[in-house]
Write an enzyme that holds these catalytic residues in place. Structure first.
Site, PDB file in Angstrom:
ATOM      1  N   SER A 224     112.302 -31.564  65.472  1.00 39.52           N
ATOM      2  CA  SER A 224     112.975 -30.579  66.319  1.00 39.52           C
ATOM      3  C   SER A 224     113.864 -31.326  67.312  1.00 39.52           C
ATOM      4  O   SER A 224     114.664 -32.165  66.902  1.00 39.52           O
ATOM      5  CB  SER A 224     111.937 -29.694  67.010  1.00 39.52           C
ATOM      6  OG  SER A 224     112.560 -28.604  67.659  1.00 39.52           O
ATOM      7  N   ARG A 293     109.569 -17.208  76.030  1.00 36.38           N
ATOM      8  CA  ARG A 293     108.651 -17.813  75.069  1.00 36.38           C
ATOM      9  C   ARG A 293     108.423 -16.909  73.861  1.00 36.38           C
ATOM     10  O   ARG A 293     108.256 -17.395  72.742  1.00 36.38           O
ATOM     11  CB  ARG A 293     107.309 -18.112  75.740  1.00 36.38           C
ATOM     12  CG  ARG A 293     106.338 -18.899  74.868  1.00 36.38           C
ATOM     13  CD  ARG A 293     106.929 -20.245  74.469  1.00 36.38           C
ATOM     14  NE  ARG A 293     105.931 -21.118  73.873  1.00 36.38           N
ATOM     15  CZ  ARG A 293     106.150 -22.377  73.499  1.00 36.38           C
ATOM     16  NH1 ARG A 293     107.364 -22.894  73.668  1.00 36.38           N
ATOM     17  NH2 ARG A 293     105.200 -23.118  72.979  1.00 36.38           N
ATOM     18  N   ASP A 449     112.561 -22.547  57.637  1.00 37.93           N
ATOM     19  CA  ASP A 449     112.935 -22.783  59.039  1.00 37.93           C
ATOM     20  C   ASP A 449     114.180 -21.957  59.371  1.00 37.93           C
ATOM     21  O   ASP A 449     115.235 -22.148  58.767  1.00 37.93           O
ATOM     22  CB  ASP A 449     113.213 -24.268  59.241  1.00 37.93           C
ATOM     23  CG  ASP A 449     113.371 -24.659  60.707  1.00 37.93           C
ATOM     24  OD1 ASP A 449     113.606 -23.772  61.549  1.00 37.93           O
ATOM     25  OD2 ASP A 449     113.256 -25.856  61.003  1.00 37.93           O
ATOM     26  N   HIS A 483     109.707 -23.467  61.240  1.00 33.93           N
ATOM     27  CA  HIS A 483     110.051 -24.637  62.050  1.00 33.93           C
ATOM     28  C   HIS A 483     108.817 -25.428  62.457  1.00 33.93           C
ATOM     29  O   HIS A 483     108.868 -26.657  62.580  1.00 33.93           O
ATOM     30  CB  HIS A 483     110.822 -24.171  63.293  1.00 33.93           C
ATOM     31  CG  HIS A 483     111.357 -25.301  64.125  1.00 33.93           C
ATOM     32  ND1 HIS A 483     112.338 -26.160  63.658  1.00 33.93           N
ATOM     33  CD2 HIS A 483     111.040 -25.729  65.377  1.00 33.93           C
ATOM     34  CE1 HIS A 483     112.615 -27.057  64.591  1.00 33.93           C
ATOM     35  NE2 HIS A 483     111.841 -26.816  65.640  1.00 33.93           N
ATOM     36  N   ASP A 484     107.706 -24.757  62.666  1.00 35.04           N
ATOM     37  CA  ASP A 484     106.477 -25.424  63.116  1.00 35.04           C
ATOM     38  C   ASP A 484     105.756 -26.198  62.015  1.00 35.04           C
ATOM     39  O   ASP A 484     104.665 -26.731  62.251  1.00 35.04           O
ATOM     40  CB  ASP A 484     105.503 -24.405  63.715  1.00 35.04           C
ATOM     41  CG  ASP A 484     105.764 -24.158  65.193  1.00 35.04           C
ATOM     42  OD1 ASP A 484     106.662 -24.816  65.757  1.00 35.04           O
ATOM     43  OD2 ASP A 484     105.076 -23.302  65.786  1.00 35.04           O
TER      44      ASP A 484
END
Length: 504
Positions: A224, A293, A449, A483-484
């Site tokens: 990232s 968030r 992602d 993405h994680d």
């Protein structure tokens, strides 16, 4: 139709009412009054109850509690992250956009043992909101954010390597950032903190490496925003990086990810408690942080994963529908964001997310920034930063144009803008920007992602090859986790990292 006729419509329906409309007006009024009176106790008329908002009640209770609390320590989150080391740099540090920090400190943690010739060091770069605590250790036994990847015999093997991880400049977990006290004023920087970018993070990290006596890294590793730093490290210090790994990152930020981070910053700025960044003596912008968030969490995972994990299930199927967290996916977002608004500084989120937006390793962008930085460096050398000069630095930002003729600044901008007029020129510009990056490179992308689509990692690999790098390896993972994936997929991501690090 008179409003007094409405109860009739409700009570007996439109067909009969059409017949009643033919009655004399006097009879119509009498009927209207009769039905209005009767409807008060009728099953046809009900009074809707007020919908409850327990989530808003919770926010109000938090607000009242926060008004009684005040954090005066510079280390805002010691209860969350601790046990790190501090590197102090006690000289002025010039930033890429012309800002100057009178000094700075970097929080870092290490694992493993540095060998005799100091050639086995690996620098791990963090994502946007991560601390230096990538792995547990005796000073902090809490699991780190990359706990299962680092350790004896693991993907990043601490039996072989000396591993270093820092909290980036601008962060809030021990490194100098907006929540830090400006030594020239004795007050927190807040929004007087200078604009920073990815190159600044890396330059500060390499000052730390020099202090540790490490001239050359075995590898630079990051995912990232960490992947951006890893590429930037290879570009800035090609003679100090043997190999690098960049996971789920890019060579320059694209409009989609920029727009997502922009939305996060806008909801944060809209929180009345944000107060233009000057909230340290008041209530933190907890609502804005929570909403920001929630937006980011949506970008970190994938739709297919959430279909399997949550589906359309509700947290309480027997309850009435609610505007507060209701579906399981909503309760998940609420939980993840609830923790974050107390664990990270809002100003750090602004500054560091903006640094991600500005990331661009093209030759023209680097030249543009270097002219600004070198001009500030020259002014420091020429003027020796005496007391009168310190008055120009009290905010932490040194305005180049205010202290020189500034004639070159518009030319920088025009030259940079002209260089990115076309996609073809942009690719050539990026290729030129990475000509110095010739060491072995591992680039990893993830098909699901949405924040950094795999097309951006393919682009990075392609540009590296076009720039002359003969040792570029590209892997693309078909993972559910979006993405994680770099935090979760130990088997595939971990194996790829280990293979690249251990390859002779």
């Amino acid at each position: 139709m008179n409003r007094s006729h409405e109860p009739i419509v409700t009570a007996i329906g439109p067909f009969i009412f059409s017949m009643i409309l033919t009655l004399p007006k006097k009879t119509m009024n009498t009927l209207a009054k009769t039905f209005a009176s009767a409807s008060k106790n009728s099953v046809f008329y009900t009074k809707n109850s007020q919908i409850s908002f327990p989530c808003l009640d919770k926010l109000e209770q938090r607000e009242n509690k926060l008004k009684t609390e005040k954090q005066t320590s510079e280390e805002l989150f010691l209860n969350f992250v601790n046990g790190y080391n501090i590197f102090n740099y006690n000289k002025p540090f010039v930033l890429s956009h012309g800002g100057i920090l009178p000094s700075f400190k970097i929080a870092f943690e290490t694992w493993g043992t540095l060998n005799a010739d100091k050639s086995n060091a690996i620098l791990i770069h963090t994502g946007l909101s991560a601390s230096s605590h990538a792995k547990s250790h005796p000073k902090n036994t809490n699991p780190g954010w990359w706990e299962k990847f680092i350790g004896p015999g693991l993907s990043i093997d601490t039996n072989k390597y000396f591993v270093i991880c820092t909290n980036v400049l601008g962060g809030c977990y021990g490194s100098t950032g907006p929540s830090s006290f400006n030594p020239n004023t004795g007050k927190r920087y807040a929004s007087n903190f200078p604009i920073i970018n990815i190159y600044d993070f890396v330059r500060a990290q390499f000052l730390l490496l020099s202090d540790l006596g490490i001239d050359r890294l075995h590898a630079s590793v990051g995912a990232s925003m960490g992947g951006m730093q890893s590429l930037a490290a290879a570009k800035l210090f090609p003679d100090r990086v043997n190999r690098f790994i960049s996971i789920s990152a890019c060579a320059l930020s694209h409009p989609y990810s920029i727009s997502l981070r922009y939305c996060q910053r806008q909801v944060l700025l809209s929180d009345p408690n944000f107060n233009r960044g000057n909230y340290y003596d008041g209530v933190i912008p907890h609502v804005g942080m929570k909403l920001a968030r929630q937006i980011s969490t949506i970008t970190y995972r994938s739709g297919p994963e959430w279909e399997l994990r949550f589906g359309r299930n509700r947290s309480n199927p027997n309850s009435e529908p609610s505007f507060c967290p209701d579906y399981l996916v909503e309760t998940y977002l609420d939980h993840k964001s609830e923790r974050f608004c107390f664990e990270y500084d809002a100003n750090s989120l602004l500054y560091i997310s903006k640094a991600m937006d500005m990331f661009d390793v093209s030759a023209s962008n680097f030249k543009y920034l270097e002219k600004k930085r070198q001009k500030a460096l020259t002014l420091i050398q020429d003027r020796a930063i005496d007391d009168s000069h310190n008055n120009n630095m009290k905010s932490g930002y040194f305005d180049i144009d205010a202290t020189s003729d500034g004639a070159e600044a518009p030319a920088f901008e025009a030259e940079y803008r002209e260089s990115i007029n076309s996609q073809k020129h942009m690719q050539d510009d990026l290729v030129a920007g990475l000509e110095s990056v010739t060491m072995p490179a591992l680039i990893i992308g993830v098909q699901t992602d949405i924040l950094f689509p795999s097309s951006q990692q393919k682009e990075m690999a392609k540009i590296l090859k076009l720039s002359g790098n003969k040792s570029v390896t590209y892997y693309e993972l078909d993972s559910l986790y979006g993405h994680d994936t770099f935090l979760i997929d130990l088997v595939n991501v971990g194996a790829a990292i280990k293979g690249h690090l251990d390859h002779s």
